[in-house]
Design an enzyme around this catalytic site. Structure first.
Site, PDB file in Angstrom:
ATOM      1  N   VAL A  99       1.869   2.672   6.685  1.00  0.00           N
ATOM      2  CA  VAL A  99       0.950   3.461   7.511  1.00  0.00           C
ATOM      3  C   VAL A  99       0.557   2.682   8.766  1.00  0.00           C
ATOM      4  O   VAL A  99       0.091   3.262   9.738  1.00  0.00           O
ATOM      5  CB  VAL A  99      -0.338   3.852   6.738  1.00  0.00           C
ATOM      6  CG1 VAL A  99       0.005   4.757   5.562  1.00  0.00           C
ATOM      7  CG2 VAL A  99      -1.129   2.640   6.287  1.00  0.00           C
ATOM      8  N   ASP A 100       0.761   1.362   8.738  1.00  0.00           N
ATOM      9  CA  ASP A 100       0.356   0.539   9.888  1.00  0.00           C
ATOM     10  C   ASP A 100       1.294   0.685  11.082  1.00  0.00           C
ATOM     11  O   ASP A 100       0.962   0.240  12.177  1.00  0.00           O
ATOM     12  CB  ASP A 100       0.260  -0.939   9.477  1.00  0.00           C
ATOM     13  CG  ASP A 100      -0.868  -1.176   8.489  1.00  0.00           C
ATOM     14  OD1 ASP A 100      -1.857  -0.418   8.545  1.00  0.00           O
ATOM     15  OD2 ASP A 100      -0.760  -2.095   7.667  1.00  0.00           O
ATOM     16  N   GLY A 120      -6.194   0.094   9.758  1.00  0.00           N
ATOM     17  CA  GLY A 120      -5.490  -0.610  10.830  1.00  0.00           C
ATOM     18  C   GLY A 120      -6.187  -1.914  11.160  1.00  0.00           C
ATOM     19  O   GLY A 120      -6.953  -1.995  12.099  1.00  0.00           O
ATOM     20  N   GLY A 164       0.830  -1.204   0.000  1.00  0.00           N
ATOM     21  CA  GLY A 164       0.000   0.000   0.000  1.00  0.00           C
ATOM     22  C   GLY A 164       0.859   1.246   0.000  1.00  0.00           C
ATOM     23  O   GLY A 164       1.843   1.317   0.729  1.00  0.00           O
ATOM     24  N   LEU A 214      -8.312   8.228   1.426  1.00  0.00           N
ATOM     25  CA  LEU A 214      -8.083   9.656   1.678  1.00  0.00           C
ATOM     26  C   LEU A 214      -7.034   9.848   2.770  1.00  0.00           C
ATOM     27  O   LEU A 214      -6.245  10.778   2.719  1.00  0.00           O
ATOM     28  CB  LEU A 214      -9.379  10.363   2.082  1.00  0.00           C
ATOM     29  CG  LEU A 214     -10.592  10.267   1.141  1.00  0.00           C
ATOM     30  CD1 LEU A 214     -11.664  11.260   1.577  1.00  0.00           C
ATOM     31  CD2 LEU A 214     -10.213  10.487  -0.312  1.00  0.00           C
ATOM     32  N   GLN A 215      -7.058   8.971   3.788  1.00  0.00           N
ATOM     33  CA  GLN A 215      -6.146   9.153   4.913  1.00  0.00           C
ATOM     34  C   GLN A 215      -4.692   8.903   4.562  1.00  0.00           C
ATOM     35  O   GLN A 215      -3.807   9.590   5.051  1.00  0.00           O
ATOM     36  CB  GLN A 215      -6.566   8.277   6.094  1.00  0.00           C
ATOM     37  CG  GLN A 215      -6.394   6.775   5.924  1.00  0.00           C
ATOM     38  CD  GLN A 215      -7.242   5.955   6.887  1.00  0.00           C
ATOM     39  OE1 GLN A 215      -6.981   5.883   8.066  1.00  0.00           O
ATOM     40  NE2 GLN A 215      -8.294   5.336   6.368  1.00  0.00           N
ATOM     41  N   ARG A 216      -4.428   7.929   3.710  1.00  0.00           N
ATOM     42  CA  ARG A 216      -3.024   7.614   3.445  1.00  0.00           C
ATOM     43  C   ARG A 216      -2.484   8.390   2.239  1.00  0.00           C
ATOM     44  O   ARG A 216      -1.274   8.382   1.985  1.00  0.00           O
ATOM     45  CB  ARG A 216      -2.842   6.111   3.242  1.00  0.00           C
ATOM     46  CG  ARG A 216      -3.368   5.580   1.937  1.00  0.00           C
ATOM     47  CD  ARG A 216      -3.148   4.072   1.841  1.00  0.00           C
ATOM     48  NE  ARG A 216      -3.185   3.649   0.449  1.00  0.00           N
ATOM     49  CZ  ARG A 216      -3.267   2.392   0.038  1.00  0.00           C
ATOM     50  NH1 ARG A 216      -3.320   1.423   0.935  1.00  0.00           N
ATOM     51  NH2 ARG A 216      -3.279   2.093  -1.240  1.00  0.00           N
ATOM     52  N   GLU A 227     -10.939  -0.340  11.389  1.00  0.00           N
ATOM     53  CA  GLU A 227     -11.583  -1.322  10.500  1.00  0.00           C
ATOM     54  C   GLU A 227     -11.444  -2.739  11.026  1.00  0.00           C
ATOM     55  O   GLU A 227     -12.228  -3.610  10.688  1.00  0.00           O
ATOM     56  CB  GLU A 227     -10.984  -1.232   9.085  1.00  0.00           C
ATOM     57  CG  GLU A 227      -9.479  -1.524   9.073  1.00  0.00           C
ATOM     58  CD  GLU A 227      -8.843  -1.471   7.683  1.00  0.00           C
ATOM     59  OE1 GLU A 227      -9.573  -1.516   6.678  1.00  0.00           O
ATOM     60  OE2 GLU A 227      -7.601  -1.363   7.620  1.00  0.00           O
TER      61      GLU A 227
END
Lengths: 419, 419
Positions: free
Chosen positions: B143-144, B191, B13, B298-300, B247
């Site tokens: 991002v995790d 997440g 990702g 949108l967040q990442r 999520e």
């Protein structure tokens, strides 16, 4: 000239810049202390007036008022509450006058959209109908961009910028992933009746940086086969595709696409958004991997990426409202008049509230492309200036330094009133 | 010293800052032309190496490479593709060596998360196992935030900032509306395994600006009654409440809360998010009006509100990777070492890939508050510096001026290879 106090209230869904209008009202009123005494804000909109729940804005520092310009949401609280007609609800109008009299209020500034303009119009008629001298000025605000006369509505430009930026960023993301993973990204945006916000997603694509974007407008009846064919074509051509879907899209039966009668495993009805519905249509029809997002409040609260044009216009509307009141006007609304497209130029105008209330401005048909899935160059010409410029809030500890006011209550003078 | 070409690829990702790492790799390699010849990027990650689909980054201008620093997504395309072990899949490793040999590649830079670290480790062993001299360096990205050894992972800080800012803004919005309308706002964040991103929502609340926020972590089994009691308490105390839900939240049976077996009116299974599920639980349990959003990509992808700390660290990791390669290292990953909290300070460290691959760093238990719905001061101390600072991209026509590279293909020298 006699000094009178003013009432200011925020109404309906809030925006990233409605507080900029509040700053415009309050700072301008403070500059005219010879005409306007105190500005009392209604706590939670018109409900604050009806229940005599008034906030003394003079207790707020100049710094705090200035900070409203960069703070999203409604600093005094908003409400969804529409006054009925005088004939149907004389009690509420009489109560308003009672409160205004008790607090020597001669100016009424109401910051809202279409429904609020109607309320403001009714209040503006109180001087005639119930013999109380009051000047009512409407301050335009709505992310829906559907007020008539004015070229655009404060609040819309910032949502449009958020949606255009988000569509651009998510499209770059899905393009990166499309070889082995996600091929379609679906973004649900606001706009139940008009496709103004959805249209803004189209700005993410430009001549020098084309992006395959399918827009689903509430103005266009959803046609599944045509939609799937368009997505399929884009994915074959570009390897990926973005879809911007308005929450208000309907099918041929006039039913909201979001309303799929979803049931959970126990048979309970579940409310979903339209984005997952569209995503499932893509999965079933084309077998493509997708991701979907629902922007909801994030889009209208996103002061961090507000349009500078929008912030300036929101402030100007608040300022003009006070100036119009001081000049003796009643039952009017300041407007934004576009005087030039290249370079973009605008000035403040004035509309009669009677021409504004209960009129909804829809997207012109020639703003939507022939296939129904995109925006025309005419639409782009209209929208582009509205997202122009950035107006970043100050930051503290990595977060926007948004102000929270003291909101000191004015002492009550009247008996309670039940709404 | 012999000049060798380098291979660089993006994996998994993508993020708002993985291209900043790419800029770090490319700009640093260009400064060492005496050791590194051309940098070839894999088109769509490792697939580009396997299929000999290489991009000649020397065709990109210095300006374009510099612009990568402010451009989200993966500029060369990413992929989700994990190499099997050498024993199970010798064919692919031999192909990699064939491609590396044909293009005189002696350096392998792989930019990704946990799975990619494993791939990079396997490639780093090729010099021993298959006798091809190659230095493989992993550039951390996820991002995790779940890579071990390193204090944090490039990509996470910017997602954390986006979620903290969005939670703050939406909370201001729902607070304004709560008197007559929406009382609870629900935001779904990424997440699936660890609650790092959800935790960032907690940063929106601070001592001088408290906000009632309920966080649903994937680490904590969802307890409906306890959750409803908490929301009810907050709404009674503050009039409103925000919920940040990961999520990956599961119920007592270990089933994802998002997986409610939803069926449409025709009985077809529908995939929804966890946000509408939580919203429906609130509606059914407390009868409160709600709004919900799903941030998804949108967040990442939100480079427009990236954390300056994160951008700098992402760039530094790319730069260090090249420097470590030039210094003769193999099978390592640059890391971020926190040297001080107040003021925040960090330096670049080094980890052995064998210590990184296949190890997942979870949230420490003492980062989650006793009731399971919030973050502790220890968590806040860890997270706060990571969202510090803004690093705005340049804008053009109201939109971020993100770069799209030319991505010129290198002439193929080998026969085709089917993956």
């Amino acid at each position: 000239m006699v000094i009178k106090n003013a009432f200011y209230a925020q109404s309906g869904g809030v925006t990233a810049v409605i507080n900029a209008s509040a700053a415009g009202v309050l700072e301008t009123a403070r500059m005219h202390a010879d005409k306007i005494g105190k500005v009392y804000a209604g706590r939670n909109g018109i409900i604050g007036a009806l229940t005599e729940d008034l906030i003394d804005t003079s207790a707020e520092s100049a710094d705090a008022i200035r900070a409203l310009r960069h703070t999203p949401s409604g600093a005094f609280g908003s409400c969804r509450y529409k006054l009925k007609s005088l004939e149907d609800n004389k009690r509420e109008y009489e109560r308003l006058i009672e409160v205004f009299k008790a607090h020597d209020i001669g100016y009424f500034f109401y910051n809202g959209g279409g429904d609020s303009a109607d309320t403001c119009l009714k209040v503006s008629q109180l001087s005639d109908t119930l013999g109380y001298p009051l000047q009512a000025i409407h301050v335009p605000k709505t992310v829906d961009n559907d007020l008539p006369v004015t070229d655009c509505c404060p609040g819309f430009g910032s949502v449009a910028k958020y949606i255009a930026v988000s569509t651009l960023e998510a499209s770059f993301d899905v393009a990166s992933m499309s070889k082995t993973s996600t091929k379609v990204f679906v973004l649900e945006v606001m706009g139940r009746h008009a496709g103004w916000i959805a249209a803004a997603g189209g700005l993410a694509s430009s001549e020098d940086r084309p992006i395959p974007i399918v827009i689903l407008f509430p103005e266009i009846t959803f046609d599944k086969q045509k939609f799937l064919a368009k997505v399929d074509q884009y994915v074959k051509e570009h390897g990926y595709c973005s879809v911007v879907v308005s929450e208000g899209v309907k099918d041929a039966d006039g039913k909201f696409l979001a309303d799929q009668g979803l049931r959970d495993a126990f048979g309970h009805a579940q409310l979903g958004g339209v984005a997952p519905v569209v995503a499932n249509i893509i999965k079933d029809g084309l077998g493509l991997k997708y991701h979907w997002a629902v922007a909801d409040y994030l889009q209208r609260a996103a002061r961090h990426i507000a349009s500078k044009t929008d912030v300036e216009q929101a402030y100007a509307m608040g300022k003009a409202a006070v100036e119009y009141a001081i000049a003796g006007h009643n039952s009017v609304m300041p407007t934004i008049e576009r005087t030039s497209n290249t370079p973009y130029a605008w000035k403040t105008g004035m509309a009669k509230l009677a021409d504004v209330a209960n009129v909804e401005k829809m997207m012109p048909a020639d703003f939507i492309s022939a296939d129904g899935f995109g925006i025309t160059s005419k639409c782009r010409e209209y929208l582009s200036p509205l997202i122009e410029g950035e107006d970043y809030p100050p930051y503290k500890n990595g977060l926007p330094d948004y102000v929270r006011l003291k909101n000191v209550a004015v002492s009550k003078k009247l008996r309670d009133f039940n709404i």
